[in-house]
Design an enzyme around this catalytic site. Structure first.
Site, PDB file in Angstrom:
ATOM      1  N   TYR A 134       1.114  -1.276  -0.044  1.00  0.00           N
ATOM      2  CA  TYR A 134      -0.299  -0.006  -0.074  1.00  0.00           C
ATOM      3  C   TYR A 134       1.041   1.180   0.162  1.00  0.00           C
ATOM      4  O   TYR A 134       0.279   2.204  -1.044  1.00  0.00           O
ATOM      5  CB  TYR A 134      -0.919  -0.233   0.910  1.00  0.00           C
ATOM      6  CG  TYR A 134      -2.438  -0.981   0.567  1.00  0.00           C
ATOM      7  CD1 TYR A 134      -2.263  -2.230  -0.068  1.00  0.00           C
ATOM      8  CD2 TYR A 134      -3.462  -0.458   1.499  1.00  0.00           C
ATOM      9  CE1 TYR A 134      -3.191  -2.310   0.277  1.00  0.00           C
ATOM     10  CE2 TYR A 134      -4.878  -1.025   1.582  1.00  0.00           C
ATOM     11  CZ  TYR A 134      -4.873  -2.091   0.303  1.00  0.00           C
ATOM     12  OH  TYR A 134      -5.522  -2.605  -0.133  1.00  0.00           O
ATOM     13  N   GLU A 152       1.860   6.235  -7.067  1.00  0.00           N
ATOM     14  CA  GLU A 152       0.463   6.931  -7.868  1.00  0.00           C
ATOM     15  C   GLU A 152       1.071   8.680  -7.810  1.00  0.00           C
ATOM     16  O   GLU A 152       0.463   8.984  -8.991  1.00  0.00           O
ATOM     17  CB  GLU A 152      -0.957   6.489  -6.915  1.00  0.00           C
ATOM     18  CG  GLU A 152      -1.713   5.280  -6.975  1.00  0.00           C
ATOM     19  CD  GLU A 152      -2.515   5.336  -6.049  1.00  0.00           C
ATOM     20  OE1 GLU A 152      -2.922   5.947  -6.488  1.00  0.00           O
ATOM     21  OE2 GLU A 152      -3.039   3.671  -6.119  1.00  0.00           O
TER      22      GLU A 152
END
Length: 367
Positions: free
Chosen positions: A289, A296
């Site tokens: 994560y 991102e």
């Protein structure tokens, strides 16, 4: 009567008579036509196919005496006492030797109204035994029920797993074959596949709203919106982003997460708990994560000067709507949302991990 539903018919015999018991509850007789050689009957009642119309026809093995035969209805069946013309045991009920799935032998022969009242208790006991045998027979021959909801959820998760597995295989193969040059061709290699899988992931927001899964809709909504914004509004819009090596890392991270998540939900939908997959589901997010958020964010930062240059998705005044929107400013704000949302998501996963695996987070405990 070719298209009519058949009730279960139990038959027994004595030397001089034949007994038929038609298993229908709350039954009314629509029509009975009894001749020396044949019986045709239609009923309406509750049977193996629910409340419906039922009927059957039988050609007797030997002639019977319809005038001396009787029929009666009870709360649980229709009962025939059919008088034979000759006193002999029949080898079968029907004229032709055929296997009728709805016709069964009643080994516990029971009496009818023309017998002594002293045998009434025996009649009830025999009828109860027949019903027990019938219920057992129905249970044994009933096809297994299919849980359509579980089947759909299993199929969806399986197909998504296959899609992301394909992406990981292609990206890995190209990297092993071409080295670092393959990172610049990541989107070219699996762009259509990742877009298809992420578009299908919109269903994960709809599933909880329809009650197909017990999880909430908010967490999948954040993930789907965030990933699709990166994929469709940023990477897809500029080839300079598509060839950036960070896209290879981003797609690999997303896909690795899904190679664990989808099998977990796939097996959960059918009530299976695979310990290794459960442990990975609540552990692999710890490195994956933060990496996904990092990649991102990197794509967003790289895209800001590109959208400042192109002006795409921005709206300048004057215009008919009298409204201005500058997309690079939105991307700056989205970086903050991405950071805060990522922190909340990891806190959420940490709580779930403690609930699922306990305070000791070892693989040995999960196993």
């Amino acid at each position: 009567m070719a298209g009519m539903l058949r009730p279960f018919v139990f038959w027994g015999q004595k030397n001089d008579s034949v007994s038929l018991k038609i298993d229908l509850r709350d039954v009314t007789i629509d029509n009975v036509n009894l001749t020396e050689d044949r019986l045709e009957a239609c009923f309406e009642g509750v049977g193996a196919h629910g409340n419906n119309k039922y009927g059957f026809e039988l050609d007797f093995y030997l002639p019977i005496d319809p005038d001396k035969s009787k029929v009666r209805t009870t709360d649980r069946a229709v009962e025939f006492s059919i008088k034979k013309k000759g006193a002999e045991v029949w080898p079968r009920l029907t004229e032709k030797q055929e296997k009728l799935p709805w016709l069964k032998i009643d080994f516990d022969k029971f009496a009818f109204e023309d017998e002594d009242d002293s045998e009434e208790d025996a009649d009830k006991l025999a009828a109860d035994e027949i019903m027990k045998k019938l219920e057992k027979d129905l249970e044994e021959n009933q096809p297994p029920s299919i849980d359509m909801k579980a089947t759909y959820i299993f199929t969806y998760n399986f197909l998504q797993f296959v899609g992301f597995l394909y992406i990981v295989i292609v990206l890995s193969y190209n990297f092993l074959k071409y080295g670092s040059a393959a990172k610049e061709r990541a989107f070219e290699s699996v762009g259509y596949q990742i877009m298809f899988c992420q578009t299908a992931a919109v269903l994960e927001v709809i599933h909880p709203l329809l009650g197909l899964v017990k999880t909430g809709a908010f967490a999948p909504l954040l993930q789907v919106v965030g990933r699709n914004l990166i994929l469709f509004m940023l990477v897809l819009q500029d080839v300079r982003l598509q060839i950036a090596p960070v896209v290879w890392y981003l797609l690999m991270t997303w896909s690795t997460v899904e190679l664990i998540r989808y099998p977990f939900y796939m097996f959960s939908s059918i009530g299976m708990d695979v310990k290794m997959i459960t442990w990975l589901r609540y552990t692999a997010w710890i490195p994956l994560y933060p990496l996904g958020i990092l990649f991102e964010g990197t794509v967003v930062i790289m895209s800001i000067p590109l959208f400042e240059e192109s002006g795409k998705f921005s709206l300048q005044l004057p215009n008919a709507a009298n409204f201005a929107f500058y997309f690079p400013w939105f991307l700056h704000a989205y970086l903050l949302v991405l950071a805060l949302g990522g922190i909340q998501m990891m806190k959420h996963m940490h709580i779930l991990r403690k609930k699922k695996l306990g305070s000791k987070d070892s693989l040995k405990k999960a196993a």
